[in-house]
Design a protein around this motif. Structure first.
Motif, PDB file in Angstrom:
ATOM      1  N   ASN A 105       0.836  -1.182   0.000  1.00  0.00           N
ATOM      2  CA  ASN A 105       0.000   0.000   0.000  1.00  0.00           C
ATOM      3  C   ASN A 105       0.884   1.249   0.000  1.00  0.00           C
ATOM      4  OD1 ASN A 105      -2.846   1.066   0.610  1.00  0.00           O
ATOM      5  ND2 ASN A 105      -1.598   2.084   2.144  1.00  0.00           N
ATOM      6  N   THR A 106       0.746   2.092  -1.015  1.00  0.00           N
ATOM      7  CA  THR A 106       1.618   3.249  -1.137  1.00  0.00           C
ATOM      8  C   THR A 106       0.809   4.519  -1.374  1.00  0.00           C
ATOM      9  OG1 THR A 106       3.192   1.762  -2.194  1.00  0.00           O
ATOM     10  CG2 THR A 106       3.685   4.101  -2.318  1.00  0.00           C
ATOM     11  N   ASN A 107       1.135   5.563  -0.608  1.00  0.00           N
ATOM     12  CA  ASN A 107       0.525   6.871  -0.815  1.00  0.00           C
ATOM     13  C   ASN A 107       1.324   7.651  -1.837  1.00  0.00           C
ATOM     14  OD1 ASN A 107      -1.673   7.507   1.320  1.00  0.00           O
ATOM     15  ND2 ASN A 107      -0.088   6.384   2.430  1.00  0.00           N
ATOM     16  N   ASN A 108       0.638   8.391  -2.661  1.00  0.00           N
ATOM     17  CA  ASN A 108       1.316   9.269  -3.590  1.00  0.00           C
ATOM     18  C   ASN A 108       1.496  10.629  -2.904  1.00  0.00           C
ATOM     19  OD1 ASN A 108       2.025  10.980  -5.668  1.00  0.00           O
ATOM     20  ND2 ASN A 108       0.762   9.895  -7.156  1.00  0.00           N
ATOM     21  N   PRO A 109       2.747  11.132  -2.803  1.00  0.00           N
ATOM     22  CA  PRO A 109       2.958  12.391  -2.071  1.00  0.00           C
ATOM     23  C   PRO A 109       2.419  13.619  -2.796  1.00  0.00           C
ATOM     24  CG  PRO A 109       5.023  11.569  -2.964  1.00  0.00           C
ATOM     25  CD  PRO A 109       3.995  10.524  -3.243  1.00  0.00           C
ATOM     26  N   GLU A 110       1.885  13.456  -4.008  1.00  0.00           N
ATOM     27  CA  GLU A 110       1.323  14.590  -4.754  1.00  0.00           C
ATOM     28  C   GLU A 110       0.243  15.338  -3.974  1.00  0.00           C
ATOM     29  OE1 GLU A 110      -1.296  13.538  -8.065  1.00  0.00           O
ATOM     30  OE2 GLU A 110      -1.744  11.633  -7.114  1.00  0.00           O
ATOM     31  N   THR A 111      -0.332  14.673  -2.950  1.00  0.00           N
ATOM     32  CA  THR A 111      -1.453  15.267  -2.224  1.00  0.00           C
ATOM     33  C   THR A 111      -1.069  16.527  -1.469  1.00  0.00           C
ATOM     34  OG1 THR A 111      -0.930  13.923  -0.316  1.00  0.00           O
ATOM     35  CG2 THR A 111      -2.544  13.036  -1.836  1.00  0.00           C
ATOM     36  N   GLY A 112       0.178  16.612  -1.035  1.00  0.00           N
ATOM     37  CA  GLY A 112       0.579  17.739  -0.205  1.00  0.00           C
ATOM     38  C   GLY A 112      -0.016  17.675   1.185  1.00  0.00           C
ATOM     39  N   ILE A 113      -0.457  16.503   1.578  1.00  0.00           N
ATOM     40  CA  ILE A 113      -1.062  16.306   2.890  1.00  0.00           C
ATOM     41  C   ILE A 113      -0.465  15.035   3.476  1.00  0.00           C
ATOM     42  CG2 ILE A 113      -3.222  15.668   4.061  1.00  0.00           C
ATOM     43  CD1 ILE A 113      -4.709  17.385   2.101  1.00  0.00           C
ATOM     44  N   LEU A 114      -0.195  15.046   4.754  1.00  0.00           N
ATOM     45  CA  LEU A 114       0.308  13.811   5.364  1.00  0.00           C
ATOM     46  C   LEU A 114      -0.790  12.758   5.280  1.00  0.00           C
ATOM     47  CD1 LEU A 114       2.220  14.969   8.554  1.00  0.00           C
ATOM     48  CD2 LEU A 114       3.100  14.500   6.276  1.00  0.00           C
ATOM     49  N   PRO A 115      -0.424  11.533   4.874  1.00  0.00           N
ATOM     50  CA  PRO A 115      -1.469  10.522   4.641  1.00  0.00           C
ATOM     51  C   PRO A 115      -2.185  10.109   5.922  1.00  0.00           C
ATOM     52  CG  PRO A 115       0.719   9.570   4.358  1.00  0.00           C
ATOM     53  CD  PRO A 115       0.919  11.037   4.528  1.00  0.00           C
ATOM     54  N   LEU A 116      -3.492   9.887   5.804  1.00  0.00           N
ATOM     55  CA  LEU A 116      -4.307   9.420   6.927  1.00  0.00           C
ATOM     56  C   LEU A 116      -3.930   7.984   7.262  1.00  0.00           C
ATOM     57  CD1 LEU A 116      -6.815  10.403   8.598  1.00  0.00           C
ATOM     58  CD2 LEU A 116      -8.226   9.222   6.951  1.00  0.00           C
ATOM     59  N   ILE A 117      -3.656   7.188   6.214  1.00  0.00           N
ATOM     60  CA  ILE A 117      -3.243   5.793   6.370  1.00  0.00           C
ATOM     61  C   ILE A 117      -1.809   5.702   5.874  1.00  0.00           C
ATOM     62  CG2 ILE A 117      -3.726   3.417   5.653  1.00  0.00           C
ATOM     63  CD1 ILE A 117      -6.063   4.686   7.054  1.00  0.00           C
ATOM     64  N   PRO A 118      -0.892   5.205   6.678  1.00  0.00           N
ATOM     65  CA  PRO A 118       0.503   5.189   6.242  1.00  0.00           C
ATOM     66  C   PRO A 118       0.778   4.147   5.150  1.00  0.00           C
ATOM     67  CG  PRO A 118       0.273   4.077   8.349  1.00  0.00           C
ATOM     68  CD  PRO A 118      -1.076   4.658   8.016  1.00  0.00           C
ATOM     69  N   ASP A 119       1.934   4.273   4.544  1.00  0.00           N
ATOM     70  CA  ASP A 119       2.411   3.248   3.610  1.00  0.00           C
ATOM     71  C   ASP A 119       2.691   1.973   4.392  1.00  0.00           C
ATOM     72  OD1 ASP A 119       2.402   5.276   1.844  1.00  0.00           O
ATOM     73  OD2 ASP A 119       4.490   5.073   1.212  1.00  0.00           O
ATOM     74  N   TYR A 120       2.397   0.834   3.798  1.00  0.00           N
ATOM     75  CA  TYR A 120       2.759  -0.406   4.466  1.00  0.00           C
ATOM     76  C   TYR A 120       2.805  -1.546   3.475  1.00  0.00           C
ATOM     77  CZ  TYR A 120      -2.180  -1.858   4.334  1.00  0.00           C
ATOM     78  OH  TYR A 120      -3.444  -2.208   3.927  1.00  0.00           O
ATOM     79  N   LEU A 121       3.439  -2.619   3.887  1.00  0.00           N
ATOM     80  CA  LEU A 121       3.296  -3.859   3.144  1.00  0.00           C
ATOM     81  C   LEU A 121       3.007  -4.967   4.140  1.00  0.00           C
ATOM     82  CD1 LEU A 121       6.108  -5.615   3.537  1.00  0.00           C
ATOM     83  CD2 LEU A 121       6.936  -4.100   1.774  1.00  0.00           C
ATOM     84  N   SER A 122       2.357  -6.005   3.671  1.00  0.00           N
ATOM     85  CA  SER A 122       2.073  -7.103   4.586  1.00  0.00           C
ATOM     86  C   SER A 122       2.145  -8.434   3.865  1.00  0.00           C
ATOM     87  CB  SER A 122       0.699  -6.917   5.235  1.00  0.00           C
ATOM     88  OG  SER A 122      -0.312  -7.486   4.454  1.00  0.00           O
ATOM     89  N   HIS A 123       2.548  -9.436   4.611  1.00  0.00           N
ATOM     90  CA  HIS A 123       2.544 -10.814   4.129  1.00  0.00           C
ATOM     91  C   HIS A 123       1.606 -11.607   5.025  1.00  0.00           C
ATOM     92  CE1 HIS A 123       6.173 -10.345   1.642  1.00  0.00           C
ATOM     93  NE2 HIS A 123       6.574  -9.533   2.595  1.00  0.00           N
ATOM     94  N   GLN A 124       0.830 -12.467   4.412  1.00  0.00           N
ATOM     95  CA  GLN A 124      -0.059 -13.316   5.202  1.00  0.00           C
ATOM     96  C   GLN A 124       0.049 -14.733   4.698  1.00  0.00           C
ATOM     97  OE1 GLN A 124      -4.252 -12.484   6.103  1.00  0.00           O
ATOM     98  NE2 GLN A 124      -3.896 -10.571   5.031  1.00  0.00           N
ATOM     99  N   ILE A 125       0.231 -15.657   5.618  1.00  0.00           N
ATOM    100  CA  ILE A 125       0.202 -17.070   5.233  1.00  0.00           C
ATOM    101  C   ILE A 125      -0.838 -17.756   6.097  1.00  0.00           C
ATOM    102  CG2 ILE A 125       1.492 -19.232   5.150  1.00  0.00           C
ATOM    103  CD1 ILE A 125       3.958 -17.627   4.576  1.00  0.00           C
ATOM    104  N   GLY A 126      -1.703 -18.496   5.461  1.00  0.00           N
ATOM    105  CA  GLY A 126      -2.754 -19.146   6.229  1.00  0.00           C
ATOM    106  C   GLY A 126      -2.994 -20.555   5.754  1.00  0.00           C
ATOM    107  N   THR A 127      -3.548 -21.345   6.635  1.00  0.00           N
ATOM    108  CA  THR A 127      -3.907 -22.706   6.245  1.00  0.00           C
ATOM    109  C   THR A 127      -5.214 -23.081   6.931  1.00  0.00           C
ATOM    110  OG1 THR A 127      -3.196 -25.000   6.243  1.00  0.00           O
ATOM    111  CG2 THR A 127      -2.406 -23.657   8.050  1.00  0.00           C
ATOM    112  N   PHE A 128      -5.995 -23.923   6.270  1.00  0.00           N
ATOM    113  CA  PHE A 128      -7.283 -24.292   6.854  1.00  0.00           C
ATOM    114  C   PHE A 128      -7.598 -25.740   6.545  1.00  0.00           C
ATOM    115  CE2 PHE A 128     -10.074 -24.985   3.261  1.00  0.00           C
ATOM    116  CZ  PHE A 128      -9.394 -24.379   2.227  1.00  0.00           C
ATOM    117  N   ALA A 129      -8.487 -26.299   7.342  1.00  0.00           N
ATOM    118  CA  ALA A 129      -9.011 -27.636   7.059  1.00  0.00           C
ATOM    119  C   ALA A 129     -10.477 -27.642   7.440  1.00  0.00           C
ATOM    120  CB  ALA A 129      -8.257 -28.679   7.873  1.00  0.00           C
ATOM    121  N   LEU A 130     -11.299 -28.233   6.574  1.00  0.00           N
ATOM    122  CA  LEU A 130     -12.727 -28.349   6.833  1.00  0.00           C
ATOM    123  C   LEU A 130     -13.127 -29.803   6.687  1.00  0.00           C
ATOM    124  CD1 LEU A 130     -14.136 -25.495   4.567  1.00  0.00           C
ATOM    125  CD2 LEU A 130     -13.775 -25.379   7.020  1.00  0.00           C
TER     126      LEU A 130
END
Lengths: 201, 768
Positions: B439-464
């Motif tokens: 997730n990346t904010n474009n600084p063109e806004t001239g405003i500090l972002p409400l939601i910061p830049d971030y990246l995330s990894h998720q690994i999940g496993t399930f059984a039904l």
């Protein structure tokens, strides 16, 4: 077997992707109003009285200790100038950087922007201080006040009090009472809404 | 030439096509259904046994069209070189009863309480966006920011707690912010499923509240090119839309393309225009299916959603509070009590200016199914998504042209699933999933972002595990999900330094479900689910003034996971296929429930004084029930009613939970017994909706007390006929028939304006 192979492929894929987000580029907050300075110069050659509101973190919370307030004398006429100044002291590196980029536009110079779009801006000086009269001395192209320049007049009943200063944009400057400084019917959106305590000498 | 003529005459025209038409639900014959061969127009009507016979058909390939009032038409491609028997099952009762299941056998794959919005309903409501399409289901409501920006609420939960799937893929990009509508075009959908339990553990992501799955229409088994064209117009907002679909399923490839264009201008309340509330939308979806080997089936799904949405101009005004006591300032009082919002114009406009949102969402999904045998299969799926969101505010000095928020989010998802049946009544499904988000904010806004830049990894496993034992059906499920977030936050002190946060979360879910068929016509279901959800980036790191709600929102970096336990008990049944009923009771306890708490403090910014809202955790409880019933007097006449009750409480502080939907009831009656004339094959429906006042709220919990109860009446008319062998459906709908003036508690614009006034929608759809 098949599952484990695919899982291995997945794991390699994961490793190939970064785990650290790049540092974001800090936006150039040229819209930010960081300082409000109201300078009252008494008629004749008295020392100007300066009120200042300093807000170094934009939408963040204002530290009330960063306020500068002063006192007015009775029976005096002051010519007042309000100035909104962006990140003057706070982001010197940024400013320097901007100058490199594209000379000097309106970056940070909010007063200039307000003059350019005078028809869409107005300051309101709201108070119920006895013995104080504030009148607009500037006007936009439609002959409506802007409020960057005003006259403060005190008589001998003046004892000080709270003065609320509001800057609105996209307001209806032709609405009833607005040209006389009555905010009731103005509408619009606030850029500045602060209160100074005016002392009395 | 002569040869061709000759071959024509040599053709055998003595064949017969015949068969039985039955109801898929209770296997009773369907009487009076029309069956005809599209190419020749030759046809028959089914008799009292559901039997039909078409004689003297020449050899060749044809389309057999089966239609019956109230059913989706069926079209079958047939090859005739001899007498042919074609038996057809039609979903007659199911269509009579939207939202109620029929229960001869286990109609559902899961014990979870699932409601489905069917194609027929979607097509009757083409003017509605995704969230509003779901609104007629019991227990589902919407939070709105004006009419075009709406988000579904299921049993009082929404946003991060409701998992939204686009063709089984978790939709990325809209999970934070109540003013972000799902970027999915409902006209692409064949059906929309809402699962209300904690279940659906099959999908990665939080499912504390519910799972909404938007599924595309299946490609018909027909080698010829087919399609449909739809046009509708709506008076309120002067909206127009076209939707085109084309599909073909030949030996080489099966494909389907759907496109939608929509344009609306300013909407209108009962007496004034809502300035700047128009929107435009342009969407396209492509489905491709191919069988490579007998065992390997590959499916591609590509969709793009592009929209510009206006936000009521009068909602972007400063609702500051008084410094001393936190009461709304005089100006705010004036805004809240005004009859009309500011900037209300006396004319209608199509133009969309700031404040507005520009949203682009693209999805590419590649799904592979590998069948080892009838009992066992593997599935491999990749899905990539790009979500671009720009929000424009009213800003000074020409900056309205610059977005105030400009976000780009990329998601990559991979999944392997394995499914196997054992001894015909056990089924085990397991899988492993990985999601990468950037997730990346474009600084063109001239405003500090409400939601910061971030990246995330998720690994999940399930059984039904599914166990099917005649009258009983059991389901057990478990999921583990690890998620890593790396956040680059711009510090709010004057130095504007970058702070990095690394978060690791382990989430667990467990679910148990039991279905019991007490009799053929009555069944119970009980579900218990436990799940944890980690705080999202917005809940941890938001910082800034939220216009429109006039709150200063501050995230809390130390938030922990929330844990929810939800129990649902459902009963469904019918008496003689005349009276149908369903009921669902639920209780949801959430420990460490994350919510925005209005603090008893005010922040003075240079723009005024605002109440501070901080993300907090407390224990919460939501209880409620949904009831629905239908009575069929005859095939031609039915009445129905639905009622939803919900109550949410913050147990730690002993106060009500804010933003819980108000209780509501819906009554409808439908008549389609027109035998002759213009209204033949038509249905007329009358709907009455009553929404109660949300009175489970304390005065200080909102700057404006919840609106009064309101009632709305709607009239629907649908008609079907054929023009040159092409089926034509038309519909007309009158919403808010009495032009009632009202405001809805969950519509954020209620602080500023009334809700929509009367509106007439007219649509026409041609299948070819």
């Amino acid at each position: 077997m098949k599952l484990s192979k695919i899982f291995a492929a997945l794991a390699i894929g994961v490793l190939a992707i970064s785990c650290d987000k790049d540092d974001p580029e800090v936006p150039n907050e040229n819209e930010l109003i960081a300082n409000v300075t109201l300078t009252l110069t008494p008629a004749g050659d008295g020392t100007p009285v300066v009120f200042q509101w300093h807000d170094e973190n934009g939408d963040g919370v204002v530290d009330p200790n960063e306020k500068i307030e002063g006192s007015l004398a009775t029976n005096t006429t002051y010519s007042a100038v309000i100035s909104l100044n962006g990140e003057e002291d706070d982001h010197e590196e940024d400013e320097a950087h901007e100058d490199h980029d594209h000379g000097h536009d309106h970056d940070g110079d909010v007063d200039e922007e307000i003059k350019d779009e005078a028809e869409a801006h107005q300051f309101f000086y709201i108070h119920n201080i006895a013995g104080l009269t504030i009148t607009y001395t500037d006007a936009d192209a439609n002959d409506n006040p802007i409020g960057l320049e005003t006259t403060f007049t005190t008589d001998d009943t003046y004892t000080g009090g709270g003065l609320q200063i509001v800057l609105r944009h996209e307001l209806n400057k032709f609405a009833s009472g607005v040209a006389n400084g009555d905010i009731t019917n103005a509408g619009g959106d606030n850029d500045v809404d602060i209160t100074f305590q005016l002392g009395s000498d | 030439m002569l040869f061709v003529q000759h071959s024509f005459f040599a053709q055998n025209c003595e064949h017969t096509v015949s068969g039985f038409i039955t109801d898929v639900a209770n296997k009773t014959p369907i009487i009076g259904a029309s069956v005809f061969i599209k190419e020749t127009g030759k046809g028959a009507i089914s008799n009292t046994k559901g039997y039909y016979q078409i004689s003297n058909v020449c050899s060749g390939t044809y389309h057999l069209v089966i239609s019956h009032m109230g059913c989706e038409d069926k079209e079958k491609s047939i090859l005739i070189d001899n007498n042919l028997k074609v038996d057809v099952e039609m979903a007659h009762l199911v269509n009579m009863l939207d939202g109620i299941h029929l229960l001869n056998k286990h109609p559902k794959k899961s014990t979870q309480n699932t409601q489905v919005v069917k194609l027929k309903t979607i097509q009757k409501n083409t003017h509605l966006n995704l969230a509003n399409q779901l609104e007629n289901l019991t227990g589902v409501s919407t939070v709105k920011n004006g009419n075009s920006i709406a988000k579904p609420v299921v049993h009082g939960l929404y946003g991060n707690r409701v998992l939204l799937l686009n063709n089984n893929v978790v939709q990325s990009g809209q999970q934070w912010g109540n003013d972000h509508a799902p970027e999915i075009d409902p006209l692409m959908a064949g059906s929309i499923q809402v699962t209300k339990g904690v279940g659906a553990l099959e999908y990665q992501g939080s499912s504390l509240g519910a799972v909404i799955n938007v599924l595309p229409k299946e490609i018909q088994q027909d080698p010829h090119l087919h399609g449909n064209a739809l046009y509708f117009t709506e008076t309120n907002g002067n909206g127009h839309s076209i939707n085109l679909g084309l599909e073909q399923n030949n030996a080489f490839l099966a494909w389907r393309v759907t496109g939608t264009l929509k344009k609306y201008g300013d909407r209108k309340t009962s007496d004034y225009y809502l300035n700047n509330t128009g929107f435009t939308e342009a969407n396209l979806a492509v489905q491709i299916e191919k069988d490579f080997l007998k065992k390997w089936k590959s499916k591609w799904f590509l969709s793009t959603f592009n929209s510009t949405l206006g936000v009521l101009r009068g909602s972007h005004v400063t609702l500051s509070t008084q410094e001393e006591n936190g009461e709304p300032s005089e100006y705010a009082q004036l805004v809240l009590q005004a009859d009309k919002p500011q900037y209300t114009e006396s004319n209608f406009f199509y133009a969309i200016d700031a404040p507005k949102q520009e949203v682009h969402h693209h999805l590419l999904k590649w799904e592979n199914e590998y069948k080892i045998n009838e009992q066992e299969s593997y599935q491999f799926t990749y899905a990539g998504q790009i979500d671009q969101r720009e929000e424009y505010d009213v800003r000074r000095s020409g900056r309205s042209e610059l977005p105030a928020l400009s976000l780009m989010q990329q998601t990559h998802f991979m999944e392997v699933k394995h499914q196997k049946m054992y001894a015909s009544h056990w089924e085990i499904k397991k899988g492993i999933q990985y999601t990468f988000t950037d997730n990346t904010n474009n600084p063109e806004t001239g405003i500090l972002p409400l939601i910061p830049d971030y990246l995330s990894h998720q690994i999940g496993t399930f059984a039904l595990l599914d166990l099917d034992l005649n009258a009983w059906k059991f389901e057990f499920g478990g999921r583990y999900n690890y998620s890593y977030q790396n956040v680059a936050y711009i510090n709010r002190d004057a130095t504007r330094t970058i702070e990095k946060y690394n978060n690791n979360f382990h989430n667990y879910s467990l679910a148990i479900g039991v279905d019991y068929h007490a009799t053929e016509d009555l069944f119970w279901s009980l579900n218990v689910g436990l799940t944890t959800r980690n705080p999202e980036v917005n809940e941890l790191y938001s910082y800034g003034l939220h216009q429109g709600v006039s709150g200063f929102e501050i995230g809390k970096p130390t938030l922990g996971k929330e844990t929810g336990i939800k129990t649902t008990l459902g009963l469904e049944g019918n008496v003689d296929f005349k009276w149908f009923f369903e009921g669902l009771v639920y209780a949801n306890y959430i420990a460490d429930y994350i919510y925005l708490q209005p603090e008893n403090e005010f922040t003075t910014t240079i723009r005024g004084t605002f109440p501070v809202f901080k993300y907090q955790q407390n224990n919460a409880r939501i209880v409620g029930f949904d009831l629905g019933t239908n009575y069929l007097f005859s095939d031609a006449f039915k009445v129905g009613g639905k009622f939803s009750y919900i109550k949410g409480d913050n147990l730690s502080e002993n106060v009500p939970l804010v933003y819980m939907p108000a209780n509501n009831a819906l009554f409808s009656t439908e008549f389609k017994g027109f035998k002759e004339g213009f209204l033949k094959n038509s249905a007329i429906e009358l709907q009455y909706k009553y929404v109660f006042e949300q009175d489970h709220l304390l005065t200080h919990q909102d700057i404006l007390s919840p609106p009064d109860a309101y009632q709305l009446v709607a009239i629907n008319l649908t008609s079907e006929f054929y023009i040159a062998k092409n089926k034509v459906k038309t519909y007309a709908k009158l919403n808010n028939a009495f032009n009632t003036k009202y405001r809805d508690y969950l519509n954020r614009l209620r602080y500023f304006s009334d809700d929509l006034g009367r509106s007439l929608i007219v649509g026409i759809k041609v299948n070819f």
